[in-house]
Design an enzyme around this catalytic site. Structure first.
Site, PDB file in Angstrom:
ATOM      1  N   TYR A 156       1.164  -1.069  -0.546  1.00  0.00           N
ATOM      2  CA  TYR A 156       0.222   0.353  -0.207  1.00  0.00           C
ATOM      3  C   TYR A 156       1.085   1.484   0.010  1.00  0.00           C
ATOM      4  O   TYR A 156      -0.006   1.603   0.445  1.00  0.00           O
ATOM      5  CB  TYR A 156      -0.777  -0.329   1.276  1.00  0.00           C
ATOM      6  CG  TYR A 156      -1.449  -1.237   1.359  1.00  0.00           C
ATOM      7  CD1 TYR A 156      -1.870  -2.413   0.638  1.00  0.00           C
ATOM      8  CD2 TYR A 156      -1.787  -2.026   2.329  1.00  0.00           C
ATOM      9  CE1 TYR A 156      -2.909  -2.649   0.968  1.00  0.00           C
ATOM     10  CE2 TYR A 156      -1.694  -2.746   3.182  1.00  0.00           C
ATOM     11  CZ  TYR A 156      -2.404  -3.937   2.119  1.00  0.00           C
ATOM     12  OH  TYR A 156      -3.040  -4.475   2.491  1.00  0.00           O
ATOM     13  N   HIS A 157       2.210   1.610  -0.887  1.00  0.00           N
ATOM     14  CA  HIS A 157       2.336   2.737  -1.045  1.00  0.00           C
ATOM     15  C   HIS A 157       3.094   2.940  -1.792  1.00  0.00           C
ATOM     16  O   HIS A 157       4.240   3.574  -2.802  1.00  0.00           O
ATOM     17  CB  HIS A 157       3.600   2.427   0.066  1.00  0.00           C
ATOM     18  CG  HIS A 157       3.684   2.065   1.317  1.00  0.00           C
ATOM     19  ND1 HIS A 157       4.534   1.587   1.719  1.00  0.00           N
ATOM     20  CD2 HIS A 157       2.938   2.263   2.236  1.00  0.00           C
ATOM     21  CE1 HIS A 157       4.849   0.877   3.491  1.00  0.00           C
ATOM     22  NE2 HIS A 157       3.277   1.999   3.403  1.00  0.00           N
TER      23      HIS A 157
END
Length: 517
Positions: A469-470
């Protein structure tokens, strides 16, 4: 009441957008409009109780829940990309880990004016650390940072297991040295999530007469007059509205939506725009390029105790007591950010900084907690991610319909170096999981990966790995032909338009911070 014109229009109320409107409205002469596609952040159980993230990450509740294209190097699987669709953005649904990245990561950007010495004062200004003082930390800012109130014994066993292997314990991953194993600090206050909205959109800020917040509203395109951005089109309450900006429009919609809005507005590479029947206004080849993301691989274990996340008759009784503990003491497992402990390691001792990160999670997580087995099993898992991947992907349009999700292609493991780094990182992770402090809490491995050959383990990685999730980089900052914004985050060649979110990062860093600047 919505006005026809504002000085500044901020598109996206995530980590960056919340900071921007709070700072801009400190000047009483500026009228500011914040447009957020999602809802307000008022749901206490889901947003403010830390464990409530389990209701948002695997579902479409306050979550864009994007899917990727088929990933060639991941057995043609489609990946999943949860992003916060709520005031606070992904800081309202994430694991609340407070890590800034390695100091050298910022010095990689020193030539752009974003070196460590330049950004540190803003980290200190934003931070209100309730546990650590010192020259690298702030104790008076709006963003509360604290030690976890869960302090789960199995999470602590992970640290003890690492110690047995000679890994040094790090008491502060945001201190002078990042390498080591230890407990993560979290963006919480009194056992409740401190998202960017909680930190910056305080009641006092929301009551400012020069701030208007428009939620559940979707910007469809930017308005351009030659090379000047003059406002936005927005769908709100089923109406298409035009709102003008006398000074600037600021995109802070994230690494997926910010480039999508630019492309829908005719800003980007001509070949990415014209085929969709959109008029091409400004050539910028880098829009939607340079996508980087942290790939994550998980090993899971079944626990021999019900006093951990999972669903069972005994577990229901345990969680009933934990709910009472949370309501009256703001302590216990409901304050857990799931990933309470972790590590930053070098896969090669000659490296100048760690190249893999571990997140030890007091739950079994499969397919982003979207599989039923994840919730039924009392267990724990360890996550391994490559901190500076060499693989790069793209974000493109699927159609000229602004309500259609963009085409997201992270292109995971397209560079062979990433699979080799991941392989080494998983080996380090599995060594820790086999030590007695952790083995005393487990009945069985759900994955059986410890004894696999390198070839077999690589196949497991291709079969299971996905994002942690980055996403960054799709509106890259810099001055070359493939950059989108300059060092002041102004869009090249367009007046009155900036992009201020993680899409401007030139490359991934070792740990993703909230935007302090």
């Amino acid at each position: 009441m919505l006005k026809k014109e504002y000085d500044f229009i901020v598109v996206g109320g995530g980590s960056a957008g919340c900071v921007l409107v709070a700072r801009l409205t400190e000047n009483a002469h500026f009228n500011v409009l914040l447009i957020e596609a999602g809802s307000d952040d008022k749901n206490v159980a889901a947003v403010h109780v830390p464990a409530g993230a389990v209701a948002m990450v695997p579902t479409r509740y306050k979550n864009w829940a994007f899917n990727t294209t088929e990933q060639k190097q991941l057995n043609n699987r489609r990946g999943y990309q949860p992003r916060g669709k709520v005031l606070g953005g992904s800081s309202a649904i994430n694991a609340m880990i407070y890590t800034r990245g390695h100091q050298q990561d910022y010095d990689d950007w020193k030539d752009l004016g974003w070196g460590w010495e330049e950004v540190l004062p803003y980290f200190i200004k934003s931070e209100n650390n309730l546990a650590i003082k010192g020259e690298l930390h702030g104790n008076q800012g709006p963003l509360f940072v604290s030690n976890s109130r869960s302090n789960h014994p199995i999470a602590n066993a992970f640290i003890k297991a690492g110690e047995l292997l000679g890994h040094k314990v790090n008491q502060d991953f945001n201190g002078t040295e990042q390498e080591g194993i230890g407990r993560y600090q979290v963006t919480q206050i009194n056992g409740r999530r401190c998202s960017a909205a909680k930190a910056y959109l305080t009641p006092e800020v929301r009551q400012r007469g020069n701030l208007t917040i428009l939620t559940d509203s979707r910007v469809t395109k930017l308005l351009l007059d030659n090379k000047q951005c003059t406002g936005v089109e927005v769908i709100s309450n089923h109406q298409l509205l035009t709102v003008m900006a006398s000074k600037e429009v600021i995109l802070s919609a994230g690494a997926f939506i910010s480039p999508q809005i630019l492309l829908l507005s005719g800003i980007g590479d001509k070949q990415d725009i014209v085929p969709f029947g959109i008029e091409h206004h400004h050539q910028l080849a880098g829009v939607g390029e340079n996508l980087e993301d942290h790939l994550d691989f998980i090993t899971s274990y079944k626990a021999n105790t019900h006093k951990i996340f999972g669903l069972s008759v005994k577990g229901i009784g345990f969680f009933t007591k934990e709910i009472i503990k949370y309501l009256f003491k703001r302590k216990g497992i409901l304050t857990s950010n799931f990933a309470e402990t972790g590590a930053f390691f070098k896969t090669d001792p000659n490296l100048s900084r760690p190249d893999v990160q571990l997140h030890f999670v007091v739950a079994v997580v499969e397919d982003h907690a979207r599989k039923i087995r994840s919730s039924l099993i009392h267990g724990f898992s360890n996550h391994t991610c490559v901190l500076r991947p060499k693989s790069k992907g793209t974000v493109k349009l699927a159609s000229n319909d602004p309500m259609t999700d963009p085409v997201i292609d992270p292109n995971f493991l397209s560079d062979e170096a990433d699979i080799q780094t991941m392989l080494k990182g998983v080996r380090l992770s599995n060594e820790i999981m086999q030590q007695n402090p952790l083995k005393q809490y487990t009945n069985a491995s759900l994955d059986n990966e410890y004894h696999l050959s390198d070839e077999e383990l690589i196949e497991k990685i291709r079969a299971k790995a996905d994002t942690i999730y980055h996403p960054v980089g799709t509106c890259k900052m810099g001055m070359d032909d493939m950059t989108v914004v300059d060092t002041k985050l102004c869009v090249h060649g367009i007046h009155g338009l900036r992009v201020v979110d993680a899409s401007v990062f030139p490359n991934l860093m070792g740990g993703i911070p909230m935007h302090p600047r």
